[in-house]
Design an enzyme around this catalytic site. Structure first.
Site, PDB file in Angstrom:
ATOM      1  N   SER A   1      -7.581   1.505   8.434  1.00 12.13           N
ATOM      2  CA  SER A   1      -6.431  -0.143   8.020  1.00 12.13           C
ATOM      3  C   SER A   1      -6.606  -0.957   9.683  1.00 12.13           C
ATOM      4  O   SER A   1      -7.625  -1.120  10.149  1.00 12.13           O
ATOM      5  CB  SER A   1      -5.479  -0.199   7.424  1.00 12.13           C
ATOM      6  OG  SER A   1      -5.521  -0.947   6.368  1.00 12.13           O
ATOM      7  N   HIS A   2      -5.238  -1.390   9.133  1.00 13.00           N
ATOM      8  CA  HIS A   2      -4.104  -1.989  10.480  1.00 13.00           C
ATOM      9  C   HIS A   2      -3.575  -1.581  11.431  1.00 13.00           C
ATOM     10  O   HIS A   2      -2.908  -2.401  12.199  1.00 13.00           O
ATOM     11  CB  HIS A   2      -3.392  -2.378   9.483  1.00 13.00           C
ATOM     12  CG  HIS A   2      -2.109  -2.233   8.828  1.00 13.00           C
ATOM     13  ND1 HIS A   2      -2.797  -1.337   8.011  1.00 13.00           N
ATOM     14  CD2 HIS A   2      -0.761  -0.747   9.358  1.00 13.00           C
ATOM     15  CE1 HIS A   2      -1.774  -0.479   7.131  1.00 13.00           C
ATOM     16  NE2 HIS A   2      -0.834  -0.381   8.342  1.00 13.00           N
TER      17      HIS A   2
ATOM     18  N   ASP B   1      -6.728  -7.680   8.152  1.00 13.00           N
ATOM     19  CA  ASP B   1      -6.712  -6.065   8.795  1.00 13.00           C
ATOM     20  C   ASP B   1      -8.168  -5.621   9.350  1.00 13.00           C
ATOM     21  O   ASP B   1      -9.440  -6.280   9.036  1.00 13.00           O
ATOM     22  CB  ASP B   1      -5.591  -6.059   8.451  1.00 13.00           C
ATOM     23  CG  ASP B   1      -6.689  -4.553   6.963  1.00 13.00           C
ATOM     24  OD1 ASP B   1      -7.359  -4.879   6.051  1.00 13.00           O
ATOM     25  OD2 ASP B   1      -6.072  -3.794   6.698  1.00 13.00           O
TER      26      ASP B   1
ATOM     27  N   ASP C   1      -9.922  -2.918   8.480  1.00 10.65           N
ATOM     28  CA  ASP C   1     -10.394  -3.223   6.928  1.00 10.65           C
ATOM     29  C   ASP C   1     -10.216  -3.892   6.199  1.00 10.65           C
ATOM     30  O   ASP C   1     -11.967  -3.781   4.643  1.00 10.65           O
ATOM     31  CB  ASP C   1     -10.615  -1.526   6.364  1.00 10.65           C
ATOM     32  CG  ASP C   1      -9.093  -1.841   5.638  1.00 10.65           C
ATOM     33  OD1 ASP C   1      -8.378  -2.399   6.629  1.00 10.65           O
ATOM     34  OD2 ASP C   1      -8.854  -1.147   4.180  1.00 10.65           O
TER      35      ASP C   1
ATOM     36  N   ASP D   1      -8.925  -5.530   3.419  1.00 14.42           N
ATOM     37  CA  ASP D   1      -8.150  -5.431   2.422  1.00 14.42           C
ATOM     38  C   ASP D   1      -6.634  -6.073   2.423  1.00 14.42           C
ATOM     39  O   ASP D   1      -6.584  -6.542   1.555  1.00 14.42           O
ATOM     40  CB  ASP D   1      -7.967  -3.509   2.082  1.00 14.42           C
ATOM     41  CG  ASP D   1      -6.610  -2.938   2.984  1.00 14.42           C
ATOM     42  OD1 ASP D   1      -6.782  -3.283   3.999  1.00 14.42           O
ATOM     43  OD2 ASP D   1      -7.084  -1.937   2.600  1.00 14.42           O
ATOM     44  N   ARG D   2      -6.134  -6.605   4.006  1.00 15.18           N
ATOM     45  CA  ARG D   2      -5.082  -7.601   4.094  1.00 15.18           C
ATOM     46  C   ARG D   2      -5.044  -8.380   4.161  1.00 15.18           C
ATOM     47  O   ARG D   2      -6.304  -8.592   4.967  1.00 15.18           O
ATOM     48  CB  ARG D   2      -4.410  -6.184   5.138  1.00 15.18           C
ATOM     49  CG  ARG D   2      -3.630  -4.678   4.657  1.00 15.18           C
ATOM     50  CD  ARG D   2      -3.336  -4.870   5.813  1.00 15.18           C
ATOM     51  NE  ARG D   2      -2.221  -2.970   5.808  1.00 15.18           N
ATOM     52  CZ  ARG D   2      -0.297  -3.448   5.952  1.00 15.18           C
ATOM     53  NH1 ARG D   2      -0.192  -3.624   6.451  1.00 15.18           N
ATOM     54  NH2 ARG D   2      -0.349  -1.745   5.492  1.00 15.18           N
TER      55      ARG D   2
ATOM     56  N   LYS E   1      -7.358  -4.127  -2.504  1.00 13.90           N
ATOM     57  CA  LYS E   1      -6.710  -5.144  -2.843  1.00 13.90           C
ATOM     58  C   LYS E   1      -7.470  -5.793  -1.711  1.00 13.90           C
ATOM     59  O   LYS E   1      -7.973  -5.008  -0.654  1.00 13.90           O
ATOM     60  CB  LYS E   1      -5.387  -5.168  -1.353  1.00 13.90           C
ATOM     61  CG  LYS E   1      -5.303  -3.741  -0.559  1.00 13.90           C
ATOM     62  CD  LYS E   1      -3.727  -3.856   0.029  1.00 13.90           C
ATOM     63  CE  LYS E   1      -3.846  -3.419   1.295  1.00 13.90           C
ATOM     64  NZ  LYS E   1      -3.310  -1.971   1.781  1.00 13.90           N
TER      65      LYS E   1
HETATM   66  C1  VG1 Z   1       1.339   1.095   3.946  1.00 12.53           C
HETATM   67  C2  VG1 Z   1       2.161  -0.977   3.183  1.00 12.53           C
HETATM   68  C3  VG1 Z   1       1.491  -0.376   1.852  1.00 12.53           C
HETATM   69  C4  VG1 Z   1       0.271  -0.555   1.963  1.00 12.53           C
HETATM   70  C5  VG1 Z   1      -0.352   0.631   2.528  1.00 12.53           C
HETATM   71  C6  VG1 Z   1      -1.602   0.628   3.426  1.00 12.53           C
HETATM   72  O1  VG1 Z   1       2.119   1.613   3.595  1.00 12.53           O
HETATM   73  O2  VG1 Z   1       3.760  -0.670   2.961  1.00 12.53           O
HETATM   74  O3  VG1 Z   1       1.671  -1.555   1.014  1.00 12.53           O
HETATM   75  O4  VG1 Z   1      -0.641   0.083   1.141  1.00 12.53           O
HETATM   76  O5  VG1 Z   1      -0.143   0.701   3.609  1.00 12.53           O
HETATM   77  O6  VG1 Z   1      -2.429  -0.122   3.294  1.00 12.53           O
HETATM   78  P1  VG1 Z   1       3.384   2.604   4.157  1.00 12.53           P
HETATM   79  O7  VG1 Z   1       2.983   3.849   3.946  1.00 12.53           O
HETATM   80  O8  VG1 Z   1       3.022   2.270   5.911  1.00 12.53           O
HETATM   81  O9  VG1 Z   1       4.337   1.539   4.258  1.00 12.53           O
HETATM   82  V1  VG1 Z   1      -3.799  -0.515   4.584  1.00 12.53           V
HETATM   83  O10 VG1 Z   1      -4.250  -2.013   4.761  1.00 12.53           O
HETATM   84  O11 VG1 Z   1      -3.417   0.481   5.369  1.00 12.53           O
HETATM   85  O12 VG1 Z   1      -5.307   0.055   3.159  1.00 12.53           O
HETATM   86 CO    CO Z   2      -6.032  -2.214   5.622  1.00 12.70          CO
END
Ligand code: VG1
Ligand code: CO
Length: 554
Positions: free
Chosen positions: A117-118, A283, A285, A287-288, A384
């Site tokens: 992801s990010h 981000d 991937d 989704d953000r 998302k």
């Molecule tokens: C974080 C965010 C959460 C989100 C998750 C995955 O998790 O706070 O809201 O759903 O990342 O997003 P954490 O446990 O680090 O707070 V992504 O864009 O990584 O799929």
């Molecule tokens: Co993501």
């Protein structure tokens, strides 16, 4: 083409427990002999009934370093476990929302999404593997627990031997003995879905009639570049100069592909300097999303509330379906609750992580939801969706401009606050702190919770301290310890949580919120300063973590 299956002896690795969103580790960890294979085998072992035999799965990811190797491993191990059909994005590329859409459209039995992801990418950065179920959403805890259990007891994995790596570039179907691999265009289905949701004609007309309106979309060198180009430039007619960092790179160009004010600083600077009307980023991937203008930053909590407010007024998908219900993750601000109340809709508060929205959507009780962590989406898919949120804002801007020429991101936010009041919100992140210290801080806070009730700190009187616990209204599963909440008598909140997506140490997140019915124009950091001080005092964060400043403020 003929294939042979081999069985390879292995032993379990510690720590293959999927977190908030899949298994995320450093690339070098995934590159350890058998490490990735073990986890992939565990996914096929734990695939929900009727299991892997004869199943169709979607495979793709955000293009980060090591992804293509892992796509090949998934095909070899999946085929040996009975998978009959792999639907793979061209060159392995699928954004997370595109993968979710594809699982649903093709009625696949599940999907494997390769992304951290990010988190940064590259040989010295992060990789990740996530399993999605047949509704297109992240696997629920019952499935991730089963995968984890399989990693604990694994003794062997199976894979087919192929003469050469599968060609991931040529579109179309390739037949092997016992299984097929279908390579699909990464973007087309997703673009078609997006066009069916929003009013593209309205946005095009708005763009043509408003030469001063400028868009700047920054993909942060992540997967959404090609999606953004097709939608914003080819379909909606924005100039090529509306795109920045839109070529996916294996290491995201060395950036941290996280759309927030800290890591998307290049976008933020350009939006201010060039007086951009709508700046947006997504981000790694896809989704953000982050949405801002040269004179306003839209918090994700406000963004989802605004989209919910306007949905049935101007977004065709919701005009057709109506709004069934709204939801947010627990730490997300309560702005969307006010929209739900005004519209007489159900509102749900779920733990952090998109997987908790899926059951509500499947049951037809949830249409639009969001997380404060730059996650916004709807029941069009089960992830998302960054581009979705950006097009939603374009759709809303185009709509409001029909009756209020020169309406802007800022004026839309002002109107919203005038209607509902403003939920000031900020999040402080302390990344890669000592894991023991962070855990101790949370435990000690929990232990002294009840003593705090009734105390007044910086003018805020503590009404309750509790651990958030969620019972899923559909399957009645219970998730405990989802964030420690300090709630004050005036409804202000401070929430402490440890991240479940990091790959090293611990990340402490502090979420801070205060509602103001009349004052909209205070800088959020100023409005929330007393509560931030209270949070640091109550938690003794610097004592436990040795940190005096957060890594990221949102
Ligand atoms: C974080 C965010 C959460 C989100 C998750 C995955 O998790 O706070 O809201 O759903 O990342 O997003 P954490 O446990 O680090 O707070 V992504 O864009 O990584 O799929
Ligand atoms: Co993501």
């Amino acid at each position: 083409m003929s294939t042979t299956t081999t069985t390879i002896a292995t032993t379990p690795f510690d720590g293959q427990k999927p977190g908030t969103s899949g298994l995320r580790k450093r690339v070098v960890v995934f590159q350890k002999e058998h490490y990735t294979e073990n986890f992939i085998q565990a996914i096929f072992t734990a695939m929900p009934a009727p299991g892997a035999q004869g199943a169709t799965i979607v495979v793709g990811g955000d293009g980060r370093y090591y992804m293509r190797d892992v796509v090949q491993k998934i095909i070899r191990i999946g085929a040996a476990n009975g998978i009959a059909r792999f639907i793979v994005g061209q060159d392995g590329i699928l954004s997370t929302p595109a993968a979710s859409a594809l699982i649903r459209k093709r009625e696949a039995d599940g999907g494997i999404i390769l992304t951290a992801s990010h988190n940064p990418g590259g040989p010295n950065a992060d990789f990740g593997i996530k399993y999605n179920t047949r509704n297109g959403g992240p696997a629920p805890e019952s499935v991730t627990d089963a995968i984890y259990a399989a990693t604990r007891t694994i003794t062997e994995y199976h894979q087919v031997t192929l003469d050469a790596p599968v060609d991931l570039t040529t579109l179309g179907c390739q037949h092997f003995a016992g299984f097929d691999v279908e390579i699909v265009d990464s973007v087309t289905d997703y673009v078609e879905l997006t066009k069916s949701i929003f009013d593209f004609d309205l946005i095009r007309r708005f763009r043509q009639q408003s030469p001063d309106f400028s868009l700047l979309f920054d993909a942060l060198n992540g997967v959404t570049g090609p999606y953004g180009r097709r939608i914003f430039v080819d379909e909606l007619g924005f100039p090529e100069s509306a795109l920045d960092q839109c070529t996916p790179l294996e290491d995201f160009g060395g950036c941290h592909p996280d759309p927030n004010l800290t890591y998307a600083d290049k976008l933020v600077a350009r939006v201010e300097r060039e007086k951009v009307a709508l700046g947006a980023a997504s981000d790694g991937d896809g989704d953000r999303n982050m949405v801002l203008s040269h004179d306003w930053f839209v918090t994700p909590s406000d963004s989802v509330a605004v989209i919910a407010h306007y949905a049935t007024e101007c977004i065709p998908y919701f005009q057709r379906q109506g709004l069934r219900g709204l939801a947010r993750s627990m730490p997300t601000s309560c702005a969307i609750d006010r929209v739900a109340a005004a519209k007489g809709l159900e509102i749900f508060e779920v733990p952090t992580g998109w997987k908790f929205f899926g059951n509500l959507m499947d049951a037809g009780r949830l249409s639009i939801c969001g997380e404060e962590s730059f996650g916004t989406g709807s029941d069009h898919i089960r992830e998302k969706d960054g581009i979705w949120a950006i097009v939603a804002w374009l759709n809303i801007l185009a709509h409001v401009n029909q009756t209020q020429p020169a309406a802007s991101v800022r004026s839309i936010m002002r109107d919203f606050y005038q209607t509902y009041g403003r939920n000031y919100f900020t999040r402080y992140d302390y990344e890669e702190v000592d894991a023991d210290g962070a855990a101790q801080m949370i435990n000690d806070l929990r232990a002294k919770g009840n003593d705090l009730v009734g105390q007044t700190i910086n003018g805020f009187t503590v009404a309750a301290v509790n651990d958030f616990e969620y019972t899923d209204p559909i399957d009645h599963s219970v998730s405990r310890n989802q964030g420690l909440r300090v709630i004050f008598e005036d409804s202000s909140r401070i929430i402490f949580r440890l991240s479940g997506t990091g790959s090293e140490g611990a990340t402490v997140r502090i979420y801070i919120e205060r509602f103001d019915p009349v004052e909209f124009d205070i800088d959020a950091q100023v409005a929330l300063k007393p509560l931030v001080d209270t949070a640091l005092e109550v938690s003794q964060l610097s004592k436990y973590t040795g940190r005096n400043e957060p890594t990221v403020i949102t």
